[in-house]
Scaffold this motif. Structure first.
Motif, short mmCIF file in Angstrom:
data_model
loop_
_atom_site.label_atom_id
_atom_site.label_comp_id
_atom_site.label_asym_id
_atom_site.label_seq_id
_atom_site.Cartn_x
_atom_site.Cartn_y
_atom_site.Cartn_z
N ARG A 141 8.33 -8.09 -3.22
CA ARG A 141 7.83 -6.72 -3.34
C ARG A 141 8.98 -5.72 -3.21
O ARG A 141 9.05 -4.73 -3.95
CB ARG A 141 6.76 -6.45 -2.27
CG ARG A 141 6.18 -5.06 -2.30
CD ARG A 141 5.44 -4.80 -3.58
NE ARG A 141 4.75 -3.51 -3.50
CZ ARG A 141 4.09 -2.96 -4.47
NH1 ARG A 141 3.98 -3.58 -5.63
NH2 ARG A 141 3.50 -1.81 -4.33
N SER A 142 9.89 -5.98 -2.30
CA SER A 142 11.03 -5.09 -2.11
C SER A 142 11.94 -5.08 -3.34
O SER A 142 12.42 -4.03 -3.75
CB SER A 142 11.83 -5.50 -0.87
OG SER A 142 11.01 -5.41 0.27
N VAL A 186 -7.64 3.00 2.40
CA VAL A 186 -7.54 1.70 3.07
C VAL A 186 -7.95 0.63 2.06
O VAL A 186 -9.00 0.72 1.44
CB VAL A 186 -8.47 1.63 4.31
CG1 VAL A 186 -8.39 0.27 4.97
CG2 VAL A 186 -8.13 2.74 5.30
N ASN A 187 -7.12 -0.38 1.93
CA ASN A 187 -7.42 -1.50 1.05
C ASN A 187 -8.07 -2.59 1.90
O ASN A 187 -7.39 -3.44 2.48
CB ASN A 187 -6.13 -2.01 0.39
CG ASN A 187 -6.39 -3.11 -0.60
OD1 ASN A 187 -7.39 -3.79 -0.57
ND2 ASN A 187 -5.43 -3.30 -1.50
N TYR A 188 -9.39 -2.55 1.99
CA TYR A 188 -10.12 -3.50 2.84
C TYR A 188 -9.98 -4.93 2.35
O TYR A 188 -9.96 -5.86 3.16
CB TYR A 188 -11.59 -3.09 2.96
CG TYR A 188 -11.76 -1.81 3.74
CD1 TYR A 188 -11.61 -1.81 5.12
CD2 TYR A 188 -12.05 -0.61 3.10
CE1 TYR A 188 -11.75 -0.64 5.84
CE2 TYR A 188 -12.19 0.56 3.81
CZ TYR A 188 -12.04 0.54 5.19
OH TYR A 188 -12.17 1.70 5.91
N HIS A 189 -9.86 -5.11 1.06
CA HIS A 189 -9.73 -6.46 0.50
C HIS A 189 -8.42 -7.10 0.99
O HIS A 189 -8.41 -8.24 1.47
CB HIS A 189 -9.78 -6.40 -1.03
CG HIS A 189 -9.69 -7.72 -1.70
ND1 HIS A 189 -10.72 -8.64 -1.69
CD2 HIS A 189 -8.67 -8.30 -2.37
CE1 HIS A 189 -10.35 -9.72 -2.34
NE2 HIS A 189 -9.09 -9.54 -2.77
N GLU A 237 0.81 -1.21 0.00
CA GLU A 237 0.00 0.00 0.00
C GLU A 237 0.84 1.27 0.00
O GLU A 237 0.31 2.36 0.12
CB GLU A 237 -0.93 0.00 1.22
CG GLU A 237 -1.99 -1.10 1.17
CD GLU A 237 -2.90 -0.96 -0.04
OE1 GLU A 237 -3.61 0.05 -0.15
OE2 GLU A 237 -2.89 -1.87 -0.88
N CYS A 238 2.15 1.15 -0.16
CA CYS A 238 3.02 2.32 -0.03
C CYS A 238 2.84 3.32 -1.17
O CYS A 238 3.23 4.47 -1.04
CB CYS A 238 4.48 1.90 0.11
SG CYS A 238 5.16 1.04 -1.30
N THR A 246 10.37 4.62 1.31
CA THR A 246 9.57 4.43 0.10
C THR A 246 8.26 5.21 0.20
O THR A 246 7.88 5.93 -0.73
CB THR A 246 9.27 2.93 -0.09
OG1 THR A 246 10.51 2.23 -0.20
CG2 THR A 246 8.45 2.68 -1.34
N ARG A 247 7.57 5.09 1.32
CA ARG A 247 6.28 5.76 1.50
C ARG A 247 6.43 7.28 1.50
O ARG A 247 5.64 7.98 0.86
CB ARG A 247 5.63 5.28 2.80
CG ARG A 247 4.32 5.93 3.12
CD ARG A 247 3.24 5.50 2.19
NE ARG A 247 1.95 6.04 2.60
CZ ARG A 247 0.97 6.32 1.78
NH1 ARG A 247 1.09 6.08 0.50
NH2 ARG A 247 -0.16 6.82 2.22
N THR A 248 7.43 7.78 2.20
CA THR A 248 7.56 9.23 2.28
C THR A 248 7.98 9.83 0.94
O THR A 248 7.57 10.95 0.62
CB THR A 248 8.55 9.65 3.39
OG1 THR A 248 9.78 8.97 3.19
CG2 THR A 248 7.99 9.33 4.76
#
Length: 172
Positions: free
Chosen positions: A64-65, A22-25, A14-15, A143-145
């Protein structure tokens, strides 16, 4: 281990989303996975099952990384691969300790105490996976920032401990 790794998986997938989304799934899948692993483990009490499920989550994080450092932010390769390498070294030492436990015990009895301490590979597993996980948290934060258009800077406390400071990018 399962629950905290599921949080890592959620964060890494989700980054690249907007703030407050929000990814509820994905949340549902990860919570369900955690509950199933917990239930099965409590019933069968087989450590190998737990280790394989944890390994699947770590493998997902690794893939993922690698995607992120290969295609999105290649300049983060150093941090991404360092965190992975330290974690995997801890994992390797833990497996050596599991496989050769009796031999290592006998070896330690014959060696000076400092050698005995240095060959406590289960302890090294905790130290190295803890450090590798911490570095992966920094990687995730970085990554997120970057995606949220902040300018993260890595600083070293006491010259050795990395932390990330955030500055918003200035609009002209």
């Amino acid at each position: 281990m399962i629950y905290s790794c599921c949080i890592f998986v959620y964060c890494m997938f989700e980054c690249f989303k907007m703030k407050n989304s929000v990814n509820y799934h994905l949340l549902f899948i990860l919570v369900l996975f955690s509950l199933i692993v917990t239930t099965v483990y409590l019933k069968v009490k087989e450590p190998i099952f737990h280790q394989v499920m944890y390994g699947m989550l770590v493998f997902t994080l690794v893939l993922r990384s690698i995607y992120i450092v290969t295609w999105v932010y290649p300049w983060l390769r150093g941090l991404g691969y360092t965190s992975l390498g330290i974690f995997l070294l801890g994992f390797l030492l833990w497996n050596i300790d599991n496989i050769f436990c009796d031999s290592l015990r006998n070896f330690r009895k014959k060696m000076p105490p400092i050698i005995g301490v240095a060959t406590q590979f289960h302890a090294w597993w905790h130290i190295l996976t803890g450090l590798g996980s911490y570095l992966h948290i920094l990687f995730s934060l970085y990554t997120r920032t970057l995606y949220l258009r902040y300018r993260p800077k890595v600083k070293f406390l006491f010259g050795i401990w990395p932390v990330i400071l955030f500055e918003p990018l200035r609009k002209h």
